[in-house]
Design a protein around this motif. Structure first.
Motif, PDB file in Angstrom:
ATOM      1  N   LEU A   1      42.535 -55.877  90.336  1.00  0.00           N
ATOM      2  CA  LEU A   1      43.815 -55.965  91.039  1.00  0.00           C
ATOM      3  C   LEU A   1      43.827 -55.061  92.266  1.00  0.00           C
ATOM      4  N   GLU A   2      43.069 -53.952  92.163  1.00  0.00           N
ATOM      5  CA  GLU A   2      43.029 -53.045  93.320  1.00  0.00           C
ATOM      6  C   GLU A   2      42.359 -53.688  94.527  1.00  0.00           C
ATOM      7  N   ALA A   3      41.598 -54.760  94.298  1.00  0.00           N
ATOM      8  CA  ALA A   3      40.995 -55.458  95.436  1.00  0.00           C
ATOM      9  C   ALA A   3      42.011 -56.295  96.216  1.00  0.00           C
ATOM     10  N   VAL A   4      43.175 -56.534  95.624  1.00  0.00           N
ATOM     11  CA  VAL A   4      44.170 -57.366  96.312  1.00  0.00           C
ATOM     12  C   VAL A   4      45.526 -56.686  96.506  1.00  0.00           C
ATOM     13  N   GLY A   5      45.739 -55.585  95.803  1.00  0.00           N
ATOM     14  CA  GLY A   5      47.049 -54.960  95.867  1.00  0.00           C
ATOM     15  C   GLY A   5      46.990 -53.477  96.138  1.00  0.00           C
ATOM     16  N   ARG A   6      48.132 -52.933  96.481  1.00  0.00           N
ATOM     17  CA  ARG A   6      48.197 -51.508  96.794  1.00  0.00           C
ATOM     18  C   ARG A   6      48.995 -50.770  95.725  1.00  0.00           C
ATOM     19  N   THR A   7      50.108 -51.383  95.285  1.00  0.00           N
ATOM     20  CA  THR A   7      50.920 -50.771  94.237  1.00  0.00           C
ATOM     21  C   THR A   7      50.776 -51.633  93.000  1.00  0.00           C
ATOM     22  N   ILE A   8      50.214 -51.063  91.940  1.00  0.00           N
ATOM     23  CA  ILE A   8      49.901 -51.852  90.748  1.00  0.00           C
ATOM     24  C   ILE A   8      50.477 -51.108  89.561  1.00  0.00           C
ATOM     25  N   VAL A   9      51.484 -51.726  88.924  1.00  0.00           N
ATOM     26  CA  VAL A   9      52.220 -50.991  87.900  1.00  0.00           C
ATOM     27  C   VAL A   9      52.312 -51.819  86.624  1.00  0.00           C
ATOM     28  N   HIS A  10      51.997 -51.157  85.509  1.00  0.00           N
ATOM     29  CA  HIS A  10      52.190 -51.778  84.198  1.00  0.00           C
ATOM     30  C   HIS A  10      53.630 -51.530  83.771  1.00  0.00           C
ATOM     31  N   VAL A  11      54.429 -52.611  83.679  1.00  0.00           N
ATOM     32  CA  VAL A  11      55.861 -52.415  83.473  1.00  0.00           C
ATOM     33  C   VAL A  11      56.346 -52.738  82.071  1.00  0.00           C
ATOM     34  N   GLY A  12      55.471 -53.249  81.199  1.00  0.00           N
ATOM     35  CA  GLY A  12      55.929 -53.551  79.845  1.00  0.00           C
ATOM     36  C   GLY A  12      55.125 -54.653  79.201  1.00  0.00           C
TER      37      GLY A  12
END
Lengths: 296, 296, 296, 296
Positions: free
Chosen positions: B151-162
């Motif tokens: 996911l870090e290859a496509v995004g900047r803010t990556i959060v596990h929300v639940g």
């Protein structure tokens, strides 16, 4: 230095008049509560015996009153500011009222040769105490220029936004956006909590993207924790939503979200949360979703 | 490096799959449009002949599809991902869909020993192209940890929300707040303009106080100028408001502002503005106030 | 006399199938609950062993199911009506579902040479028991003519309103008007009571003028007395408001009042009143105004 | 026979005062438009030279004025009814105004020994001309009993609904229900038409069930035909929705549907339909759904 009359020495007007006295101006203040006048004299001001006494010899009269009926009484009444003040006096009404009344006041004042600005503020009690208010000013450019040095003693952002009443319109626009964002954030919280999502984590994500706003920044933790100490009371926001609807009616526009937000804020008051911070709009949204028990 | 299947190579999935290939992963991609597959092979990916071909040998399958019916077909269908993938495969569905479907997918996948995350994004086409997306992830913590490097290859803010579906819930919450703020800013503009206040000046004041928000920051000039190039199209926001209402129904909550915002966004689409930026909600508000002529 | 398959023998389908058997038709009925089948056989019908058994030899198949997923399973599923019925069979789906599904069912049926009508009803359990339902029928005129004698065994007002899906659209329109009027009457009651006006007297006046409506006529006494025995449960109206919103989305229209009414009905369910009559929308309005105590 | 002062001889007050004169009462009438007074004298009344002249010798003074500012001027002003009338006079204010003002008038009148009823009407111009108005009366029972014979000369349904202001509250409740039903019927029409359903047929079905209402009965044909001759003008309904919101504020209740209906009626006015019948709310709903072209 200026000779000032200041009428309305309450939660807002009290510290504001004190700042003006501290800045070296002669401030003759009046309020229906004698203890409010006493505070001003302790801060270097002078006690006026009434509205006329505050206004008669002033170069500038500032009024800071609860709502339009008080402004009508104090300014337009038989013993009011317009009756007592000299031609050439500048009246700066810093009350938050409906634009229509600001325009009426300006019109009545013009007949007596008195100049008027409407100059409502945002920033609340803390802003008044710290002389950090935002001030939205409607009226003539020259009068704004004349008032600006005084306004700088109480505010930090001071903007001339248009003709008579324009200050009130911008304040109304501000309050409808603020009330609406509280409502939206409340719906986001209720949706996330009811879906088993940790609201704090979810709001952190929202605060990092296009949904970011000052309310999320300042209030998301307290809202999730159900801490609703004011701040700015729901009762006051209820008054302001009434002004927003009156402004819409005056301008002949249709504002459906504002119409609904006004009723949700009214619900906050009706449900008994009038003395809580406006972020307590969350309690209305919770109530609608049968989740009131989470508030303990 | 990981062997990836990537299904859905459109406006979003196209650049995302390209970033993953550029990062050195083996990306076997499929789309119903052959030219989309050609773009991926030009970017270093491999053309899959179908869903099964993309999924069969993958460690991780990513899906980026328009809405829940496509996810149901591609993932749950007789020739879909769950039928083709090996047990132990991780499926990351990055489509924005209703949470209910994400939970159903996770449940169906579990029966086959396939792990699933729902990972919708925000940031739009620009975010996809710049690998700067925000990604809201629902599912198991361990699966999130496994997917994060990709996911870090496509995004900047990556959060596990639940848990499963939580990514969709947070995305829905984001979209209801964004849509609502557009509506509120539109009402503020219409009120100010109809009252003779310069909207640009007024919005500057709002942007300096409690009403401040990212939309005011980024879009107030273009809204006042009536420039509505997307950006994020009203048609897509209309889809997302449908998801927000479905999420509310699933969570058994009542969201009155969301309900009204959804109809205002629907009006944008019905009135023919579906291909404009979502800030064109202003045109709906103008229409309601008989001020549509001001746009030409 | 006609050979009928009847699938869905619940609160509505039970008495309806009984009336058809009593009218002399051969009714082969199926339901997932065996006791529902037993009631039909006691009323003169025949127990089917499953959907296919009910549909295979029927001239007409009637379905009366909770919502669109059940219709999709029972009609479109691998062991469903379309798989089992002979070409030329007439399928009358009397379930209340979204118009989109009715159109899909008609389209899938046409491929197999099966004719379809959508024929949702209003009138509730009492209407079903008394064979006094209103029936809104969408589909071909010739099929409507063929079905009419059967429908007359269960309904009193039977109207062909348009093409496939039209029955559902009219039912949705009916439910949005009914839900909305309940909400308006509730607001009238709350306003009058909170203002010190006797609501019963006030509603009598309203019922004599342009505000007159069937709900005021039938329910004003029970609403003022806070008697909310169903009748038609809020949970069912909540389902129907979902259909109304889906129909609006399908037709690409914006229905702001419907959007808000849907959330108020959702609040009724969220607040725990799902099993009460839909007139209990009054409890939502009371809750918003902090007057919930008045109900005890 | 009674000696009456009648102030406000317009579209409503004109025929009403004429009926009272025709019934044998001595009617001394005043209006700011001399031609209105001339009509009364032609009908057997007497021309008053001003408010004081109309009120000074009257047993009963009736006022029929546009809104609360006019009532404040005419009744409370320095040359107004309360200043001129004898103690013991009965003032019947038949204007539709906010309840708050009715209560203020009653309070000010009591100080002068003058009795007051608020007695707004519904039924419009036709009702006034045919002496067939509905009259909702707030105030003391004894005063209502005294006024009833006079009111019977202009109205058909005359109901005492509660204390001072109660007449206005019931009128406000009536108008919010009427406005809301127009909005709901408009949404039903737009949904049906956009779905390919013949609206006339669909509305016939609605009119036969729980959705039945007086507006469907009287107006469904004209609405489907887009005939919007007043009747009761949108501009007047816009005024009345403002009163409903003021009444809600005064009573401290939250009325979300009323809040939204008020903005939709405001849209009707803003969009230029203020002089059309209130059924033209349909044009607002059409505009929101991009279907305005259908009106030509």
């Amino acid at each position: 230095m200026t000779t000032l009359g200041f009428i309305g020495l309450g939660i807002m007007g009290g510290p504001m008049s004190g700042h003006l006295a501290a800045a070296g101006h002669t401030v003759r203040g009046y309020d229906v509560h004698p203890e409010a006048i006493a505070k001003l004299t302790a801060a270097g001001g002078i006690a006026a015996t009434g509205i006329a006494d505050a206004a008669a010899d002033a170069d500038v009269v500032i009024t800071m009153l609860p709502n339009h009926p008080q402004v009508e009484d104090v300014v337009l009444g038989p013993d009011g500011v317009l009756a007592a003040a000299r031609p050439g006096t500048l009246l700066v009404d810093m009350s938050t009222i409906r634009p229509e009344t600001s325009v009426e006041v300006a019109s009545a004042a013009a007949e007596k040769g008195i100049r008027v600005l409407d100059a409502p503020v945002s920033g609340g009690q803390a802003g008044a105490e710290q002389a950090a208010l935002s001030i939205m000013v409607g009226g003539e450019e020259a009068d704004f220029a004349a008032a600006r040095p005084l306004l700088e003693a109480v505010g930090r952002t001071i903007v001339h936004v248009g003709p008579h009443g324009a200050g009130q319109v911008v304040k109304a626009a501000n309050q409808l956006v603020v009330g609406g964002i509280y409502g939206l954030v409340a719906e986001a919280i209720v949706l996330m909590e009811a879906s088993g999502v940790d609201a704090k984590t979810g709001l952190d994500v929202l605060a990092g993207g296009l949904a970011a706003n000052r309310i999320l920044e300042l209030k998301r933790e307290s809202m999730v924790a159900r801490e609703f100490r004011p701040g700015f009371r729901i009762d006051l926001h209820h008054k302001d939503m009434g002004i927003a609807l009156a402004a819409a009616r005056q301008a002949d526009v249709s504002l459906p979200l504002t119409g609904l937000v006004a009723q949700l804020v009214a619900a906050g008051r009706s449900m008994g949360y009038g003395d809580l911070d406006h972020s307590a709009l969350l309690k209305v949204t919770e109530g609608l979703s049968g989740r009131a028990q989470s508030q303990e």
